[in-house]
Design a protein around this motif. Structure first.
Motif, PDB file in Angstrom:
ATOM      1  N   ILE A  11       0.847  -1.181   0.000  1.00  0.00           N
ATOM      2  CA  ILE A  11       0.000   0.000   0.000  1.00  0.00           C
ATOM      3  C   ILE A  11       0.892   1.244   0.000  1.00  0.00           C
ATOM      4  N   TYR A  12       0.618   2.154  -0.944  1.00  0.00           N
ATOM      5  CA  TYR A  12       1.383   3.394  -1.073  1.00  0.00           C
ATOM      6  C   TYR A  12       0.425   4.574  -0.956  1.00  0.00           C
ATOM      7  N   MET A  13       1.017   5.706  -0.480  1.00  0.00           N
ATOM      8  CA  MET A  13       0.255   6.955  -0.437  1.00  0.00           C
ATOM      9  C   MET A  13       1.129   8.086  -0.991  1.00  0.00           C
ATOM     10  N   THR A  14       0.498   8.893  -1.839  1.00  0.00           N
ATOM     11  CA  THR A  14       1.165  10.084  -2.387  1.00  0.00           C
ATOM     12  C   THR A  14       0.340  11.285  -1.968  1.00  0.00           C
ATOM     13  N   VAL A  15       0.924  12.140  -1.093  1.00  0.00           N
ATOM     14  CA  VAL A  15       0.208  13.301  -0.557  1.00  0.00           C
ATOM     15  C   VAL A  15       0.750  14.558  -1.244  1.00  0.00           C
ATOM     16  N   PHE A  16      -0.140  15.316  -1.852  1.00  0.00           N
ATOM     17  CA  PHE A  16       0.296  16.534  -2.545  1.00  0.00           C
ATOM     18  C   PHE A  16      -0.415  17.786  -2.045  1.00  0.00           C
ATOM     19  N   GLN A  17      -1.199  17.671  -0.980  1.00  0.00           N
ATOM     20  CA  GLN A  17      -1.808  18.867  -0.391  1.00  0.00           C
ATOM     21  C   GLN A  17      -2.001  18.640   1.101  1.00  0.00           C
ATOM     22  N   LYS A  18      -1.643  19.649   1.896  1.00  0.00           N
ATOM     23  CA  LYS A  18      -1.758  19.573   3.336  1.00  0.00           C
ATOM     24  C   LYS A  18      -3.216  19.756   3.773  1.00  0.00           C
ATOM     25  N   GLY A  19      -3.483  19.327   5.056  1.00  0.00           N
ATOM     26  CA  GLY A  19      -4.801  19.590   5.636  1.00  0.00           C
ATOM     27  C   GLY A  19      -5.662  18.352   5.872  1.00  0.00           C
ATOM     28  N   PHE A  20      -5.119  17.163   5.602  1.00  0.00           N
ATOM     29  CA  PHE A  20      -5.885  15.920   5.812  1.00  0.00           C
ATOM     30  C   PHE A  20      -5.262  15.169   6.993  1.00  0.00           C
ATOM     31  N   SER A  21      -6.083  14.857   8.014  1.00  0.00           N
ATOM     32  CA  SER A  21      -5.550  14.208   9.225  1.00  0.00           C
ATOM     33  C   SER A  21      -5.683  12.690   9.142  1.00  0.00           C
ATOM     34  N   ILE A  22      -4.948  12.027  10.020  1.00  0.00           N
ATOM     35  CA  ILE A  22      -5.014  10.549  10.080  1.00  0.00           C
ATOM     36  C   ILE A  22      -6.418  10.079  10.423  1.00  0.00           C
ATOM     37  N   LEU A  23      -7.094  10.798  11.350  1.00  0.00           N
ATOM     38  CA  LEU A  23      -8.433  10.388  11.766  1.00  0.00           C
ATOM     39  C   LEU A  23      -9.419  10.382  10.606  1.00  0.00           C
ATOM     40  N   GLN A  24      -9.189  11.263   9.637  1.00  0.00           N
ATOM     41  CA  GLN A  24     -10.093  11.334   8.489  1.00  0.00           C
ATOM     42  C   GLN A  24      -9.952  10.127   7.554  1.00  0.00           C
ATOM     43  N   LEU A  25      -8.927   9.279   7.803  1.00  0.00           N
ATOM     44  CA  LEU A  25      -8.739   8.078   6.998  1.00  0.00           C
ATOM     45  C   LEU A  25      -9.701   6.947   7.384  1.00  0.00           C
ATOM     46  N   ASN A  26     -10.309   7.043   8.603  1.00  0.00           N
ATOM     47  CA  ASN A  26     -11.120   5.925   9.118  1.00  0.00           C
ATOM     48  C   ASN A  26     -12.243   5.490   8.184  1.00  0.00           C
ATOM     49  N   PRO A  27     -13.045   6.401   7.604  1.00  0.00           N
ATOM     50  CA  PRO A  27     -14.109   5.952   6.677  1.00  0.00           C
ATOM     51  C   PRO A  27     -13.562   5.170   5.488  1.00  0.00           C
ATOM     52  N   ILE A  28     -12.368   5.566   5.008  1.00  0.00           N
ATOM     53  CA  ILE A  28     -11.760   4.867   3.872  1.00  0.00           C
ATOM     54  C   ILE A  28     -11.339   3.460   4.288  1.00  0.00           C
ATOM     55  N   LEU A  29     -10.736   3.356   5.469  1.00  0.00           N
ATOM     56  CA  LEU A  29     -10.284   2.044   5.957  1.00  0.00           C
ATOM     57  C   LEU A  29     -11.469   1.130   6.232  1.00  0.00           C
ATOM     58  N   ASN A  30     -12.583   1.710   6.710  1.00  0.00           N
ATOM     59  CA  ASN A  30     -13.786   0.901   6.936  1.00  0.00           C
ATOM     60  C   ASN A  30     -14.349   0.363   5.620  1.00  0.00           C
ATOM     61  N   GLU A  31     -14.219   1.176   4.565  1.00  0.00           N
ATOM     62  CA  GLU A  31     -14.728   0.763   3.259  1.00  0.00           C
ATOM     63  C   GLU A  31     -13.847  -0.309   2.634  1.00  0.00           C
ATOM     64  N   PHE A  32     -12.544  -0.255   2.966  1.00  0.00           N
ATOM     65  CA  PHE A  32     -11.605  -1.238   2.404  1.00  0.00           C
ATOM     66  C   PHE A  32     -10.872  -1.950   3.559  1.00  0.00           C
ATOM     67  N   PRO A  33     -11.513  -2.921   4.186  1.00  0.00           N
ATOM     68  CA  PRO A  33     -10.905  -3.602   5.339  1.00  0.00           C
ATOM     69  C   PRO A  33      -9.667  -4.407   4.968  1.00  0.00           C
ATOM     70  N   GLN A  34      -9.418  -4.612   3.674  1.00  0.00           N
ATOM     71  CA  GLN A  34      -8.225  -5.351   3.285  1.00  0.00           C
ATOM     72  C   GLN A  34      -6.950  -4.527   3.425  1.00  0.00           C
ATOM     73  N   ILE A  35      -7.099  -3.232   3.681  1.00  0.00           N
ATOM     74  CA  ILE A  35      -5.927  -2.369   3.839  1.00  0.00           C
ATOM     75  C   ILE A  35      -5.410  -2.471   5.270  1.00  0.00           C
ATOM     76  N   SER A  36      -4.115  -2.728   5.389  1.00  0.00           N
ATOM     77  CA  SER A  36      -3.479  -2.775   6.703  1.00  0.00           C
ATOM     78  C   SER A  36      -2.377  -1.726   6.745  1.00  0.00           C
ATOM     79  N   LEU A  37      -2.611  -0.642   7.505  1.00  0.00           N
ATOM     80  CA  LEU A  37      -1.616   0.418   7.632  1.00  0.00           C
ATOM     81  C   LEU A  37      -0.717   0.106   8.821  1.00  0.00           C
ATOM     82  N   ASP A  38       0.572  -0.046   8.591  1.00  0.00           N
ATOM     83  CA  ASP A  38       1.483  -0.405   9.676  1.00  0.00           C
ATOM     84  C   ASP A  38       2.700   0.515   9.752  1.00  0.00           C
ATOM     85  N   ASN A  39       2.725   1.581   8.922  1.00  0.00           N
ATOM     86  CA  ASN A  39       3.864   2.511   8.943  1.00  0.00           C
ATOM     87  C   ASN A  39       3.338   3.900   9.281  1.00  0.00           C
ATOM     88  N   PHE A  40       2.827   4.033  10.518  1.00  0.00           N
ATOM     89  CA  PHE A  40       2.142   5.268  10.906  1.00  0.00           C
ATOM     90  C   PHE A  40       3.083   6.474  10.980  1.00  0.00           C
TER      91      PHE A  40
END
Length: 525
Positions: A18-47
């Motif tokens: 799993i890769y992430m490319t961030v090109f704009q500031k202002g998005f928090s980790i907590l805001q990722l929860n709905p995305i992770l709930n939608e895709f439970p196969q994603i395992s984030l382990d490099n916080f």
């Protein structure tokens, strides 16, 4: 595969990473929860790197986790269950249900899981929240322990019974049995039923625990009948328990009176006299004595039970001095001008008149029992409905009393000793169980050890029985109020003298209540 693309970042998967490319500031980790709930196969382990990427928004492609397998298996070590966690959305599960079930069945086969597959779960109950148990083995059914039942002896509780015409002082005193009568039985332990793992291996059931049925082989026989071991009396007699073993004790039954035809009775065992004991004759027995005539006895020479109880259904008419002694208890309807002495308690149904009574505890019937005249000596307590009479006959009640603190310490020591002996007994039983599995295969030395262990078991049973008798006696005494008690249920008449320990009280008025000693004072409730 791109999971999420928005104004702030791209979240994607390449070769299970799993890769992430961030090109704009202002998005928090907590805001990722709905995305992770939608895709439970994603395992984030490099916080750490993920947080830094969201803060910096450098546009650099950063590894932040990995993709979980679609099916995450957990097969129990004992091979009794298999469960699977499905890492996908509910929508994906619904649209790909048949394919996912097929994958599950393939994985089960690959792991040699052939038993206990739960098809109803696979077809109707799969979910993405939590694990799904999809295979379950058959647990073994352990065998039932052996069950032993013994003859239940009657409680020795005398009662005054009224039939509308007369009152009777009665009780179940001796449990008589005839040769061949049932005395107990043992249902052997069962083997149980084997279980099976999800891979088809058998799981052995634990056999029920065996127990040894305890009986006296000289007076009781064990007979196999309908899969049980049944105990039956070998002789006529009375049911007894000696050192934890059921037995049939010697029992002399005299159909009529003790008199010229029988002579004085001396017997090793229990004696039942269906008539009475005539003047100047005596009865001595090592165990219980029961005299059943409603006429009672008068002017006998002696009634003496060395280690047991004495029951005189019809009471005592003294005429002179009648000596009644018992190693344990005396039960009598009434006592006139008599001497009664018991190692434990004296129970009187109606009254004692001008008699000398001595025991640890002395009881009369709570509604009708009277102590009139004479001397009453007890160690712990005296309880009567009435003491003395209207004629103000001098009645002396003396309770020796006891030290409650010392008695409690003695009880605690007795309980600890009892517990220790019971633990020793349990260890000895386990030792014997091992020997008994190989009876008939033991060598001379092992047979000697086996017999020695059996003798030790019998000795422990006897010792525990005596310790328990002491416990009961101590607890009975401690049930007394204070450190010595005299309870008057209805009234005590004037000229009654009460003494507890060294404290004395002479009654001048009608009195009802309980006198007891405490803190070197005589109290009254």
């Amino acid at each position: 595969m791109i999971y999420e693309k928005n104004d702030f970042f791209i979240l994607e998967m390449e070769e299970e990473i799993i890769y992430m490319t961030v090109f704009q500031k202002g998005f928090s980790i907590l805001q990722l929860n709905p995305i992770l709930n939608e895709f439970p196969q994603i395992s984030l382990d490099n916080f750490k790197d993920l947080k830094e990427a969201l803060i910096q928004a450098s546009g650099e492609k950063i590894k932040v986790g990995k993709q979980k397998p679609l099916l995450d298996w957990n097969i129990a070590e004992d091979k009794m269950t298999a469960s699977v966690k499905i890492n996908c959305s509910e929508e994906y599960l619904r649209s790909h249900h048949s394919k996912i079930v097929g994958n599950i069945l393939q994985d089960l086969q690959r792991n040699n899981i052939t038993e206990g597959i739960l098809m109803h779960v696979l077809q109707n109950q799969l979910g993405v929240k939590g694990s799904n148990v999809v295979a379950k083995g058959t647990e073994p059914v352990h065998g039932m322990d052996a069950v032993i039942t013994y003859y239940k002896r009657s409680d020795r509780k005398p009662a005054i019974r009224e039939d509308g015409k007369a009152d009777y002082y009665d009780m179940n005193f001796l449990d008589e049995v005839k040769k061949g009568d049932w005395l107990g039985e043992k249902t052997p332990p069962t083997d149980g039923t084997m279980g099976k793992t999800i891979t088809g291996d058998f799981v052995l059931a634990q056999k029920g625990k065996n127990k040894k049925i305890q009986y006296d082989q000289k007076s009781v026989e064990a007979i196999e009948s309908n899969g049980k071991i049944v105990l039956r009396a070998m002789i006529d007699g009375v049911v007894e328990f000696k050192g934890g073993r059921i037995s049939v004790g010697n029992h002399l039954v005299i159909e009529g009176d003790v008199g010229n035809e029988t002579g004085n009775i001396e017997f090793e065992g229990s004696v039942t006299i269906k008539g009475t004991v005539l003047d100047n004759f005596s009865v001595t027995a090592t165990k219980d004595i029961s005299i059943l005539s409603e006429l009672g006895i008068s002017n006998v020479k002696e009634i003496h039970s060395i280690t047991g109880d004495v029951f005189i259904k019809g009471g005592i008419f003294g005429k002179g001095v009648s000596e009644i002694t018992a190693g344990k208890n005396i039960f009598v309807k009434h006592a006139n001008e008599s001497h009664l002495k018991a190692g434990q308690s004296i129970h009187i149904g109606y009254y004692s008149l001008g008699s000398f009574l001595k025991a640890k505890n002395i009881y009369t019937d709570e509604k009708k029992g009277k102590l009139i005249g004479g001397v009453i000596e007890a160690h712990g307590k005296v309880r009567a409905a009435v003491i003395g009479n209207k004629m103000e006959r001098k009645t002396i009640v003396n309770v020796q009393g006891f030290n409650r603190t010392n008695l409690k310490e003695e009880l605690n020591e007795t309980l600890l000793r009892y517990k220790s002996k019971v633990q020793e007994l349990d260890l000895m039983k386990e030792k014997l169980e091992v020997y008994e599995r190989f009876v008939g295969q033991l060598n001379v030395s092992q047979n000697y050890q086996y017999e020695h262990a059996r003798n030790q078991l019998e000795r422990l049973n006897v010792e525990i029985f005596h310790i328990d008798e002491k416990r009961k006696s101590l607890m009975d005494t401690l049930e007394s109020k204070g450190e010595g008690e005299i309870t008057i249920g209805q009234m005590a008449f004037p000229d009654t003298r009460l003494q507890i320990k060294s404290m004395e009280k002479k009654l001048n008025d009608l009195t009802k209540g309980t006198f007891y000693a405490e803190n070197n004072n005589l109290h009254f409730d």
